[in-house]
Write a protein that holds these residues in place. Structure first.
Motif: not given
Length: 213
Positions: A62-70, A87-89, A99-102
Motif C-alpha cells: 500500500k505504501f509503495f503503491r502511492l510512494a512509487f506508483g500512480a 507511514v504509521d503502518a 512518529v510525530n505529525w504536524m
C-alpha cells in the motif's frame, strides 16, 4: 543527474522487491513449518507469524503503491490522513521508533504526498537504533513545504542518497537504494522546486519546497 525513465523504473522495482522479500519470505517459511507442525501450540504460533507477515507485506504494498506508483491517478490531491496511515503502518510494531505529525492542511497535491512518503521512508531507514521521526507539511501561497526530521542515537545515512536528493549523483552511480531519492528530486525539479539535506551524527533533516505545477 538525470536517469532515463526505464533505468529509474527498473531500479524502483528492484527496491520494491528488496523490501518485500523479507515479509514474503517469512510467509513462505511459515507455511512450510505449518505443513510439518503437529503440536497445537506451535501451529497457533505459526498462524500468528503468518498473520504478521501478511500484514507487513500488505502495508508495504500500500505504501509503495502511492510512494512509487500512480495510486489514485495523476494530478489529484490526497488526504494527509491517508499519507499518515501509510507511514504509521510502515513503522508498525517497531517500538524503537515514534512518529510525530504536524500538518497545516487537510490535503496535499499528489507530487507533495509522494515526496513526503519517500522522505519519511529515507528518515525511517536512517533510524537503525530507533528514535523519533517528525513529519510536517503546510501550504503557503500555492507552495508546499515539507520537513522530515529523524533523530536518534546513531543516524545511518548513505551520502549517495543525499547526492541523489540534491541532484548531484552521477547517473552511472544510480542504484536501487538511491532510486527513490532520485525520483523525488526529479519530481521536485519538474515543478520548479527542490530538496534540501542536513545530516549530523544524531539527526537527519530533509526538506522540500514544491510550487504548484
Amino acid at each position: 543527474m538525470t536517469a532515463s525513465p526505464i533505468d529509474l523504473a527498473s531500479l524502483l522495482c528492484s527496491r520494491l522487491c528488496h523490501d518485500l522479500l523479507s515479509p514474503v519470505g517469512a510467509l513462505s517459511n511459515g507455511l512450510e513449518l505449518l505443513a510439518e507442525e503437529k503440536d497445537p501450540e506451535m501451529r497457533k504460533r505459526c498462524f500468528e507469524l503468518l498473520e504478521q507477515s501478511a500484514k507487513a507485506s500488505a502495508d508495504k504494498l500500500k505504501f509503495f503503491r502511492l510512494a512509487f506508483g500512480a495510486a489514485g491517478g495523476f494530478g489529484d490531491s490526497v488526504s494527509v490522513n491517508e499519507a499518515r496511515s501509510l507511514v504509521d503502518a510502515l513503522v508498525g510494531a517497531n517500538a524503537r521508533v515514534s512518529v510525530n505529525w504536524m500538518f497545516g492542511v487537510d490535503a496535499l497535491p499528489k507530487p507533495a504526498v509522494k515526496t513526503l512518503l519517500n522522505l519519511a521512508l529515507i528518515g525511517l531507514d536512517a533510524l537503525v537504533r530507533g528514535g523519533t521521526l517528525d513529519i510536517g507539511a503546510e501550504m503557503r501561497d500555492g507552495t508546499t513545504e515539507i520537513v522530515v526530521r529523524a533523530a536518534g542515537q546513531r543516524i545511518a545515512f548513505d551520502p549517495a542518497i543525499g547526492q541523489a536528493l540534491e541532484g548531484t549523483l552521477p547517473a552511472g552511480e544510480l542504484a536501487s537504494r538511491t532510486a527513490p531519492a532520485a525520483m523525488i528530486q526529479q519530481l521536485a525539479a519538474s515543478v520548479g522546486g527542490g530538496i534540501q539535506v542536513h545530516v549530523t551524527a544524531e539527526s537527519l533533516v530533509l526538506g522540500a519546497v514544491l510550487p504548484s505545477a
